[in-house]
Design a protein around this motif. Structure first.
Motif, PDB file in Angstrom:
ATOM      1  N   THR A  86       0.944  -1.301  -0.009  1.00 37.53           N
ATOM      2  CA  THR A  86       0.040  -0.084  -0.008  1.00 37.53           C
ATOM      3  C   THR A  86       0.903   1.547  -0.037  1.00 37.53           C
ATOM      4  O   THR A  86       0.631   2.143  -0.674  1.00 37.53           O
ATOM      5  N   THR A  87       1.687   1.341   0.727  1.00 35.26           N
ATOM      6  CA  THR A  87       3.141   2.502   0.855  1.00 35.26           C
ATOM      7  C   THR A  87       3.392   2.514  -0.461  1.00 35.26           C
ATOM      8  O   THR A  87       3.755   3.938  -0.794  1.00 35.26           O
ATOM      9  N   ILE A  88       4.154   1.604  -0.959  1.00 30.61           N
ATOM     10  CA  ILE A  88       4.780   1.679  -2.341  1.00 30.61           C
ATOM     11  C   ILE A  88       3.929   2.226  -3.667  1.00 30.61           C
ATOM     12  O   ILE A  88       4.052   3.086  -4.356  1.00 30.61           O
ATOM     13  N   ALA A 119       9.509   2.411 -14.128  1.00 25.57           N
ATOM     14  CA  ALA A 119       8.171   2.042 -14.250  1.00 25.57           C
ATOM     15  C   ALA A 119       7.576   2.687 -15.539  1.00 25.57           C
ATOM     16  O   ALA A 119       8.116   3.880 -15.814  1.00 25.57           O
ATOM     17  N   ASN A 120       6.521   2.202 -16.311  1.00 28.64           N
ATOM     18  CA  ASN A 120       6.073   2.854 -17.369  1.00 28.64           C
ATOM     19  C   ASN A 120       7.187   3.152 -18.367  1.00 28.64           C
ATOM     20  O   ASN A 120       7.032   4.280 -19.051  1.00 28.64           O
ATOM     21  N   GLY A 121       7.978   2.368 -18.678  1.00 31.91           N
ATOM     22  CA  GLY A 121       9.131   2.614 -19.521  1.00 31.91           C
ATOM     23  C   GLY A 121      10.177   3.725 -19.342  1.00 31.91           C
ATOM     24  O   GLY A 121      11.039   4.082 -19.874  1.00 31.91           O
ATOM     25  N   LYS A 122       9.983   4.307 -17.819  1.00 31.94           N
ATOM     26  CA  LYS A 122      11.043   5.292 -17.571  1.00 31.94           C
ATOM     27  C   LYS A 122      11.806   4.858 -16.365  1.00 31.94           C
ATOM     28  O   LYS A 122      11.613   3.975 -15.577  1.00 31.94           O
ATOM     29  N   THR A 123      13.044   5.136 -16.288  1.00 29.11           N
ATOM     30  CA  THR A 123      13.969   4.876 -15.130  1.00 29.11           C
ATOM     31  C   THR A 123      14.705   6.065 -14.617  1.00 29.11           C
ATOM     32  O   THR A 123      15.036   6.790 -15.388  1.00 29.11           O
ATOM     33  N   ALA A 124      14.845   6.078 -13.321  1.00 28.43           N
ATOM     34  CA  ALA A 124      15.465   7.009 -12.904  1.00 28.43           C
ATOM     35  C   ALA A 124      16.284   6.725 -11.576  1.00 28.43           C
ATOM     36  O   ALA A 124      15.839   5.792 -10.668  1.00 28.43           O
ATOM     37  N   ARG A 125      17.194   7.594 -10.923  1.00 28.69           N
ATOM     38  CA  ARG A 125      17.738   7.226  -9.759  1.00 28.69           C
ATOM     39  C   ARG A 125      16.705   7.559  -8.734  1.00 28.69           C
ATOM     40  O   ARG A 125      16.086   8.586  -8.927  1.00 28.69           O
ATOM     41  N   ILE A 126      16.787   7.051  -7.409  1.00 33.23           N
ATOM     42  CA  ILE A 126      16.021   7.252  -6.431  1.00 33.23           C
ATOM     43  C   ILE A 126      16.211   8.869  -5.898  1.00 33.23           C
ATOM     44  O   ILE A 126      15.432   9.445  -5.447  1.00 33.23           O
ATOM     45  N   GLU A 127      17.574   9.272  -6.081  1.00 32.88           N
ATOM     46  CA  GLU A 127      17.787  10.735  -5.985  1.00 32.88           C
ATOM     47  C   GLU A 127      16.991  11.781  -6.639  1.00 32.88           C
ATOM     48  O   GLU A 127      16.782  13.061  -6.166  1.00 32.88           O
ATOM     49  N   ALA A 136      11.503   6.497   0.746  1.00 31.49           N
ATOM     50  CA  ALA A 136      11.410   5.963   1.857  1.00 31.49           C
ATOM     51  C   ALA A 136      10.889   4.589   1.816  1.00 31.49           C
ATOM     52  O   ALA A 136      11.343   3.547   2.320  1.00 31.49           O
ATOM     53  N   PRO A 137       9.831   4.391   0.793  1.00 30.73           N
ATOM     54  CA  PRO A 137       9.436   3.083   0.697  1.00 30.73           C
ATOM     55  C   PRO A 137      10.331   1.960  -0.129  1.00 30.73           C
ATOM     56  O   PRO A 137      10.524   0.740   0.368  1.00 30.73           O
ATOM     57  N   VAL A 138      11.090   2.442  -1.020  1.00 28.97           N
ATOM     58  CA  VAL A 138      12.043   1.975  -1.728  1.00 28.97           C
ATOM     59  C   VAL A 138      13.033   1.423  -0.858  1.00 28.97           C
ATOM     60  O   VAL A 138      13.758   0.439  -0.517  1.00 28.97           O
ATOM     61  N   SER A 139      13.427   2.128   0.365  1.00 32.50           N
ATOM     62  CA  SER A 139      14.573   2.202   1.230  1.00 32.50           C
ATOM     63  C   SER A 139      14.048   0.939   2.158  1.00 32.50           C
ATOM     64  O   SER A 139      14.651  -0.249   2.269  1.00 32.50           O
ATOM     65  N   LEU A 141      11.869  -1.157   1.462  1.00 29.55           N
ATOM     66  CA  LEU A 141      11.695  -2.545   0.545  1.00 29.55           C
ATOM     67  C   LEU A 141      13.095  -3.243   0.431  1.00 29.55           C
ATOM     68  O   LEU A 141      13.153  -4.457   0.664  1.00 29.55           O
ATOM     69  N   LEU A 142      14.320  -2.596   0.131  1.00 30.60           N
ATOM     70  CA  LEU A 142      15.670  -3.016   0.193  1.00 30.60           C
ATOM     71  C   LEU A 142      16.075  -3.336   1.519  1.00 30.60           C
ATOM     72  O   LEU A 142      16.768  -4.328   1.418  1.00 30.60           O
ATOM     73  N   THR A 143      15.693  -2.788   2.556  1.00 32.51           N
ATOM     74  CA  THR A 143      16.304  -3.418   3.833  1.00 32.51           C
ATOM     75  C   THR A 143      15.644  -4.041   4.596  1.00 32.51           C
ATOM     76  O   THR A 143      16.169  -5.014   5.239  1.00 32.51           O
ATOM     77  N   GLU A 144      14.251  -4.056   4.473  1.00 29.46           N
ATOM     78  CA  GLU A 144      13.413  -5.007   5.349  1.00 29.46           C
ATOM     79  C   GLU A 144      12.666  -6.145   4.678  1.00 29.46           C
ATOM     80  O   GLU A 144      12.113  -6.812   5.360  1.00 29.46           O
ATOM     81  N   ALA A 145      12.595  -6.018   3.551  1.00 22.18           N
ATOM     82  CA  ALA A 145      11.578  -6.941   2.764  1.00 22.18           C
ATOM     83  C   ALA A 145      12.332  -7.836   1.907  1.00 22.18           C
ATOM     84  O   ALA A 145      12.129  -9.064   1.936  1.00 22.18           O
ATOM     85  N   ALA A 146      13.041  -7.434   0.961  1.00 20.13           N
ATOM     86  CA  ALA A 146      13.391  -8.276  -0.179  1.00 20.13           C
ATOM     87  C   ALA A 146      14.545  -8.704  -0.355  1.00 20.13           C
ATOM     88  O   ALA A 146      14.796  -9.799  -1.041  1.00 20.13           O
ATOM     89  N   ILE A 147      15.724  -8.104   0.171  1.00 21.46           N
ATOM     90  CA  ILE A 147      16.856  -8.526  -0.160  1.00 21.46           C
ATOM     91  C   ILE A 147      17.786  -9.180   1.320  1.00 21.46           C
ATOM     92  O   ILE A 147      18.154  -8.286   1.962  1.00 21.46           O
TER      93      ILE A 147
END
Length: 156
Positions: A86-88, A119-127, A136-139, A141-147
Motif C-alpha cells: 500500500t505504501t509503495i 516504471a512505465n518505460g521510465k528509469t531514474a535514480r532514487i535521488e 522511503a518505501p524503496v529503502s 523494501l531493500l532493507t526490510e523486505a526483499a533482500i
C-alpha cells in the motif's frame, strides 16, 4: 493523472454511438487494468555498484508479488506485506512518470551505488526529485523486505 484517465475513457466511449452503450461494460474492465500501470505498477527497483558491488533487482507486480534477484543467488518470489505494498503503491501514484526521461542511470564516481526505479518505460535514480515520494518505501523494501526476503515479504 485522473484527468488523463478520464479523458482516455471519454475518447473510448466517444468512439462509439448508441449501440456501443452495451460495449462499454466489456471495455470497463480493460480500463482499470491500464490504471495501475499508469500509477507506476509494475515497478522495478534495482541496486547496483557501491563498495560491496551490489547487483540486486526487485520487480513488484500489480498483484503484490515481488521477484527478487541478487548476484549469485537464485531468484526468489515473495508476496509483499499489504502495508508495504500500500505504501509503495501510494508513493508510486504521486510520481510524475510522464515527466521522467527514459535514461539508464550511470555511475557518477568510483564505488557509486545506484538505486534506480523503473516504471512505465521510465528509469531514474532514487535521488531524482520526481521520485522523492518513493525514497522511503524503496529503502524499506531493500532493507526490510526483499533482500533476502524478510518479514515484509513472505516467500511463495
Amino acid at each position: 493523472m485522473a484527468g488523463i484517465a478520464l479523458s482516455g475513457c471519454g475518447s473510448e466511449s466517444g468512439g462509439g454511438s448508441g449501440p456501443v452503450s452495451s460495449t462499454p461494460s466489456p471495455s470497463a474492465p480493460t480500463l482499470p487494468t491500464a490504471t495501475p500501470t499508469g500509477a507506476g505498477l509494475p515497478l522495478t527497483v534495482s541496486r547496483t555498484g557501491g563498495f560491496a558491488g551490489f547487483d540486486d533487482q526487485v520487480l513488484i507486480g500489480t498483484d503484490g508479488v515481488a521477484t527478487v534477484s541478487s548476484r549469485g543467488k537464485a531468484p526468489v518470489r515473495c508476496k509483499l506485506a499489504p502495508s508495504l505494498l500500500t505504501t509503495i503503491t501510494a508513493a508510486a501514484q504521486q510520481v510524475d512518470w510522464a515527466g521522467l526521461v527514459a535514461t539508464k542511470p550511470s555511475t557518477r564516481h568510483p564505488d557509486d551505488m545506484i538505486v534506480a526505479v523503473s516504471a512505465n518505460g521510465k528509469t531514474a535514480r532514487i535521488e531524482d526529485p520526481k521520485l522523492k515520494p518513493l525514497a522511503a518505501p524503496v529503502s524499506k523494501l531493500l532493507t526490510e523486505a526483499a533482500i533476502p526476503p524478510g518479514k515484509l515479504c513472505t516467500k511463495i
